[in-house]
Enzyme design. Structure first.
Site, PDB file in Angstrom:
ATOM      1  N   ALA A   1       9.704   2.695   7.187  1.00 47.41           N
ATOM      2  CA  ALA A   1       8.912   1.457   7.369  1.00 47.41           C
ATOM      3  C   ALA A   1       9.136   0.886   8.764  1.00 47.41           C
ATOM      4  CB  ALA A   1       9.264   0.436   6.296  1.00 47.41           C
ATOM      5  N   ARG A   2      10.253   0.259   8.989  1.00 47.21           N
ATOM      6  CA  ARG A   2      10.524  -0.363  10.282  1.00 47.21           C
ATOM      7  C   ARG A   2      12.012  -0.319  10.610  1.00 47.21           C
ATOM      8  NH1 ARG A   2       6.686   0.518  11.858  1.00 47.21           N
ATOM      9  NH2 ARG A   2       5.037  -0.610  12.881  1.00 47.21           N
TER      10      ARG A   2
ATOM     11  N   ASP B   1       9.550  -6.429  -5.126  1.00 47.70           N
ATOM     12  CA  ASP B   1       8.672  -7.081  -4.148  1.00 47.70           C
ATOM     13  C   ASP B   1       8.450  -8.511  -4.627  1.00 47.70           C
ATOM     14  OD1 ASP B   1       6.435  -8.019  -2.650  1.00 47.70           O
ATOM     15  OD2 ASP B   1       5.805  -5.957  -2.267  1.00 47.70           O
TER      16      ASP B   1
ATOM     17  N   GLU C   1      13.071   1.942  19.962  1.00 48.81           N
ATOM     18  CA  GLU C   1      12.398   3.247  20.014  1.00 48.81           C
ATOM     19  C   GLU C   1      11.930   3.526  21.428  1.00 48.81           C
ATOM     20  OE1 GLU C   1       9.360   3.415  16.990  1.00 48.81           O
ATOM     21  OE2 GLU C   1      10.818   3.169  15.377  1.00 48.81           O
TER      22      GLU C   1
ATOM     23  N   ASP D   1      12.926   7.384   9.818  1.00 45.03           N
ATOM     24  CA  ASP D   1      11.801   7.673  10.718  1.00 45.03           C
ATOM     25  C   ASP D   1      11.644   6.593  11.794  1.00 45.03           C
ATOM     26  OD1 ASP D   1       9.402   9.130  11.469  1.00 45.03           O
ATOM     27  OD2 ASP D   1       8.235   7.496  10.590  1.00 45.03           O
TER      28      ASP D   1
ATOM     29  N   ARG E   1       0.828  -1.214   0.000  1.00 43.20           N
ATOM     30  CA  ARG E   1       0.000   0.000   0.000  1.00 43.20           C
ATOM     31  C   ARG E   1       0.863   1.265   0.000  1.00 43.20           C
ATOM     32  NH1 ARG E   1      -2.889  -3.638   3.396  1.00 43.20           N
ATOM     33  NH2 ARG E   1      -1.152  -3.302   4.798  1.00 43.20           N
TER      34      ARG E   1
ATOM     35  N   ALA F   1       2.985   8.001  10.683  1.00 42.34           N
ATOM     36  CA  ALA F   1       1.517   7.928  10.781  1.00 42.34           C
ATOM     37  C   ALA F   1       0.972   9.015  11.698  1.00 42.34           C
ATOM     38  CB  ALA F   1       1.121   6.561  11.323  1.00 42.34           C
TER      39      ALA F   1
ATOM     40  N   HIS G   1       9.593   8.552  14.428  1.00 42.53           N
ATOM     41  CA  HIS G   1       8.478   7.679  14.037  1.00 42.53           C
ATOM     42  C   HIS G   1       7.192   8.498  13.827  1.00 42.53           C
ATOM     43  CE1 HIS G   1       6.993   3.249  14.306  1.00 42.53           C
ATOM     44  NE2 HIS G   1       6.260   3.929  13.444  1.00 42.53           N
TER      45      HIS G   1
HETATM   46  P1  NAD Z   1       1.816  -3.715   2.996  1.00 48.81           P
HETATM   47  O1  NAD Z   1       1.630  -5.029   3.643  1.00 48.81           O
HETATM   48  O2  NAD Z   1       0.717  -3.152   2.184  1.00 48.81           O
HETATM   49  O3  NAD Z   1       3.117  -3.762   2.090  1.00 48.81           O
HETATM   50  C1  NAD Z   1       4.286  -4.430   2.438  1.00 48.81           C
HETATM   51  C2  NAD Z   1       4.860  -5.007   1.169  1.00 48.81           C
HETATM   52  O4  NAD Z   1       6.125  -5.556   1.465  1.00 48.81           O
HETATM   53  C3  NAD Z   1       4.021  -6.138   0.593  1.00 48.81           C
HETATM   54  O5  NAD Z   1       3.663  -5.875  -0.749  1.00 48.81           O
HETATM   55  C4  NAD Z   1       4.931  -7.345   0.685  1.00 48.81           C
HETATM   56  O6  NAD Z   1       4.752  -8.231  -0.403  1.00 48.81           O
HETATM   57  C5  NAD Z   1       6.276  -6.694   0.666  1.00 48.81           C
HETATM   58  N1  NAD Z   1       7.339  -7.544   1.168  1.00 48.81           N
HETATM   59  C6  NAD Z   1       7.284  -8.451   2.177  1.00 48.81           C
HETATM   60  N2  NAD Z   1       8.482  -9.042   2.319  1.00 48.81           N
HETATM   61  C7  NAD Z   1       9.293  -8.494   1.393  1.00 48.81           C
HETATM   62  C8  NAD Z   1      10.652  -8.682   1.036  1.00 48.81           C
HETATM   63  N3  NAD Z   1      11.414  -9.571   1.677  1.00 48.81           N
HETATM   64  N4  NAD Z   1      11.159  -7.940   0.031  1.00 48.81           N
HETATM   65  C9  NAD Z   1      10.395  -7.028  -0.632  1.00 48.81           C
HETATM   66  N5  NAD Z   1       9.091  -6.823  -0.349  1.00 48.81           N
HETATM   67  C10 NAD Z   1       8.557  -7.530   0.647  1.00 48.81           C
HETATM   68  O7  NAD Z   1       2.206  -2.719   4.165  1.00 48.81           O
HETATM   69  P2  NAD Z   1       2.184  -1.131   4.135  1.00 48.81           P
HETATM   70  O8  NAD Z   1       0.904  -0.665   4.746  1.00 48.81           O
HETATM   71  O9  NAD Z   1       2.559  -0.655   2.805  1.00 48.81           O
HETATM   72  O10 NAD Z   1       3.349  -0.823   5.195  1.00 48.81           O
HETATM   73  C11 NAD Z   1       4.699  -0.973   4.845  1.00 48.81           C
HETATM   74  C12 NAD Z   1       5.602  -0.790   6.048  1.00 48.81           C
HETATM   75  O11 NAD Z   1       5.467   0.524   6.565  1.00 48.81           O
HETATM   76  C13 NAD Z   1       5.279  -1.714   7.231  1.00 48.81           C
HETATM   77  O12 NAD Z   1       6.479  -2.137   7.802  1.00 48.81           O
HETATM   78  C14 NAD Z   1       4.571  -0.810   8.212  1.00 48.81           C
HETATM   79  O13 NAD Z   1       4.710  -1.249   9.521  1.00 48.81           O
HETATM   80  C15 NAD Z   1       5.313   0.476   7.976  1.00 48.81           C
HETATM   81  N6  NAD Z   1       4.605   1.687   8.384  1.00 48.81           N
HETATM   82  C16 NAD Z   1       5.322   2.651   8.995  1.00 48.81           C
HETATM   83  C17 NAD Z   1       4.707   3.827   9.363  1.00 48.81           C
HETATM   84  C18 NAD Z   1       5.457   4.869  10.087  1.00 48.81           C
HETATM   85  O14 NAD Z   1       4.914   5.526  10.950  1.00 48.81           O
HETATM   86  N7  NAD Z   1       6.714   5.101   9.783  1.00 48.81           N
HETATM   87  C19 NAD Z   1       3.344   4.022   9.095  1.00 48.81           C
HETATM   88  C20 NAD Z   1       2.628   3.009   8.467  1.00 48.81           C
HETATM   89  C21 NAD Z   1       3.297   1.843   8.097  1.00 48.81           C
HETATM   90  C1  MLT Z   2       2.427   1.435  11.598  1.00 49.29           C
HETATM   91  O1  MLT Z   2       3.038   0.377  11.453  1.00 49.29           O
HETATM   92  O2  MLT Z   2       1.209   1.539  11.428  1.00 49.29           O
HETATM   93  C2  MLT Z   2       3.192   2.669  11.907  1.00 49.29           C
HETATM   94  O3  MLT Z   2       4.485   2.409  12.277  1.00 49.29           O
HETATM   95  C3  MLT Z   2       2.509   3.654  12.750  1.00 49.29           C
HETATM   96  C4  MLT Z   2       2.429   3.315  14.195  1.00 49.29           C
HETATM   97  O4  MLT Z   2       3.273   2.599  14.699  1.00 49.29           O
HETATM   98  O5  MLT Z   2       1.502   3.760  14.825  1.00 49.29           O
END
Ligand code: NAD
Ligand code: MLT
Length: 523
Positions: free
Chosen positions: A230-231, A170, A260, A255, A150, A281, A278
């Site tokens: 992401a993480r 991916d 953390e 981020d 997403r 979101a 972080h």
């Molecule tokens: P999502 O599940 O929609 O997308 C993750 C994608 O990663 C998937 O398409 C999956 O196929 C792919 N993937 C899994 N393993 C993989 C690998 N080894 N190599 C390449 N691709 C791989 O998730 P999302 O909603 O897009 O979220 C993505 C990341 O962002 C998550 O780790 C989520 O926790 C993080 N996130 C962080 C924040 C923040 O505050 N910084 C906010 C929201 C989400």
């Molecule tokens: C998430 O994975 O949704 C983000 O890192 C945001 C949060 O931790 O709240």
């Protein structure tokens, strides 16, 4: 009253959803583990964000826990295996913060490319320094996206709007599955080598931990920038700090961190880095979205038994559950009727069905829950049915059998015990919604399952019905229905529906009638 524990800040609109549904909210913020431990045995659900870690120990302590709701996406702070084996549903709220995280990624990319944080800092320190803060245009540059889910795709959409070229990697997404056109899917190495900006959008797991370490950093262009929104843990922090300090890559924006808040993190003092705590979101919109979404999902499960965005349900398509109506209840009931028929442990359990093959797996788990409810010391449900079966060495199987019956959506449950005893019960839900048992082994019957049932196998000789009726009468039991069935051979089967449950002494008396071979109270 069902109790919901919240241990990370949740928008008030989310709490309102719970309170309005008659659920009690217990809010303990600030990682007070003693206070949290004290309430764990009372809670039915637990809502968290990324600030709380839920491990096997906490799940064990929370003996009533039915659901963990993650307001957000990442669930690397939850022991999902432990939740699954305790029958605890884990849900997240995908999509609720996608746009905020994508926008933050773009903000980090812009900040880095145009030295905005450094410009701000130097200005506030009274310096007018334009020379050392010359930036880079993004127009025409290549963005490499790792993780085309997403957020990855929303970042790509925005980068395309900035006239960037987007390539991505991916392993689980094919080119034709992408919603955003104009992303070119390539292999990992190529994306790392070709990207001017490399942005990570994948989950943290055993495959992605330290995905970007010194070897990968060395493959990147020396002018390249790395973004991790992401993480923490996807990028090896010491390796990145070294790569920045030695000029192996041009810059990074981060981020998320391995711990953390970060403790002794080498990135804090690295060169050419933009850091945020972080914040991906952290917008009013995303906080609202995930709070309302998680609270609604928890309420739907606890109050209406409806599941949404479940991560550990062993059923691929959750919309199937919604389409099943009374069928799960029917399977549960037929499974439950099997329990008194087996005094020994269950060895194998098979569910046969003549309806939609997609429904067969949930039916199996529901029927298995039925037989195990009184045999398993703990919660058993759709979530952990498979795990419980495995742990007990029970083989679970399904059979899609269109020839099972001429009636639609018939469920049959065949159980073999360790003593070699086999029973097969078959039934369906009638047009009025009544559950009917229509076959027991090879005996055809037709009994509405709406009262206590006694099952009797007897020699097919005159006088048995009279003797049974008299005995029940002596015990003050009124017979509501007496369904007698026989097949070739000398054993008849009766299902006797009573107005009240028989006491154990009555069953013993029934067993002592000479023509009765076996007798069971099915409940
Ligand atoms: P999502 O599940 O929609 O997308 C993750 C994608 O990663 C998937 O398409 C999956 O196929 C792919 N993937 C899994 N393993 C993989 C690998 N080894 N190599 C390449 N691709 C791989 O998730 P999302 O909603 O897009 O979220 C993505 C990341 O962002 C998550 O780790 C989520 O926790 C993080 N996130 C962080 C924040 C923040 O505050 N910084 C906010 C929201 C989400
Ligand atoms: C998430 O994975 O949704 C983000 O890192 C945001 C949060 O931790 O709240």
């Amino acid at each position: 009253m069902k109790k919901i524990l919240i241990t990370d800040a949740l928008a008030p609109s989310g709490k309102a959803v719970l309170v309005n549904a008659g659920l009690e909210v217990i809010e303990i913020l600030g990682s007070d583990s003693e206070k949290i431990s004290a309430v764990l045995p009372e809670i039915d659900a637990w809502i968290i964000r990324s600030g709380t870690t839920i491990g096997a120990h906490e799940i064990q302590q929370a003996s009533r826990l039915k659901a963990i709701g993650r307001a957000g996406v990442g669930v690397d702070n939850i022991d999902i295996d432990a939740a699954t084996s305790h029958g605890v549903v884990v849900m997240n709220t995908p999509g609720g913060n996608t746009i905020s995280a994508a926008e933050h990624t773009i903000a980090l990319m812009m900040s880095l490319a145009r030295n905005i944080p450094a410009g701000d800092t130097t200005m506030k320190a009274g310096t007018w320094d334009r020379k050392s803060l010359v930036g880079t245009e993004l127009n025409g540059k290549t963005l490499g996206v790792l993780g085309l889910g997403r957020i990855g795709q929303e970042v790509a959409r925005r980068a395309l709007g900035l006239q960037m070229k987007v390539i991505g990697y991916d392993p689980y997404v094919a080119q034709d599955q992408l919603i955003v056109n104009d992303i070119t899917v390539q292999d990992l190495e190529k994306v790392i080598e070709e990207a001017d900006v490399l942005s990570l959008h994948l989950p943290r797991n055993k495959d992605t931990l330290d995905l970007i370490s010194t070897p990968e950093l060395k493959k990147m262009k020396s002018s390249a920038m790395l973004i991790n929104c992401a993480r923490g843990g996807l990028v090896n922090e010491s390796d990145l700090a070294a790569a920045l300090n030695e000029g192996i890559i041009a810059g990074a924006a981060i981020d998320v961190y391995s711990a953390e808040p970060p403790v002794d993190n080498p990135l804090i003092n690295a060169r050419h880095i933009v850091l945020t705590p972080h914040l991906g979101a952290s917008t009013r919109e995303a906080s609202e979205n995930v709070a309302v979404q998680v609270a609604t999902q928890i309420k739907d499960y606890l109050v209406h038994d409806r599941l949404n965005n479940t991560l550990n349900l062993p059923i691929k398509d959750m919309s199937i559950l919604k389409s099943m109506g009374d069928l799960l209840g029917l399977a549960l009931e037929i499974g439950r009727l099997q329990h008194p028929l087996h005094t020994a442990a269950v060895k194998s359990f098979r569910l046969s069905y003549n309806g939609d093959p997609n429904q067969i797996q949930p039916l199996l788990y529901s029927a298995f829950e039925g037989i195990m409810r009184d045999r398993y010391d703990g919660v058993i449900n759709l979530i952990n049915a498979q795990t419980v079966a495995q742990s007990k060495g029970i083989s679970l199987s399904t059979l899609h059998d269109p020839a099972l019956s001429h009636v639609q959506n018939v469920v049959a449950v065949t159980v073999e015990s360790a003593a070699g005893v086999v029973w097969e019960l078959l039934g369906y839900t009638d047009v009025q919604g009544g559950q009917r048992l229509t076959k027991v082994n090879n005996y055809h019957v037709d009994v509405l399952l709406d009262g206590p049932l006694i099952l009797v196998l007897n020699s097919d000789v005159p006088g048995v019905v009279g003797e049974v009726g008299t005995l029940l009468g002596n015990f003050g039991i009124n017979i509501a229905e007496y369904s007698l069935s026989r097949q070739e051979g000398d054993i008849a089967l009766s299902l006797i529906k009573c107005d009240s449950a028989p006491e154990a002494a009555l069953l013993e008396k029934l067993k002592s009638i000479s023509s009765i071979r076996e007798c069971y109270f099915l409940g």
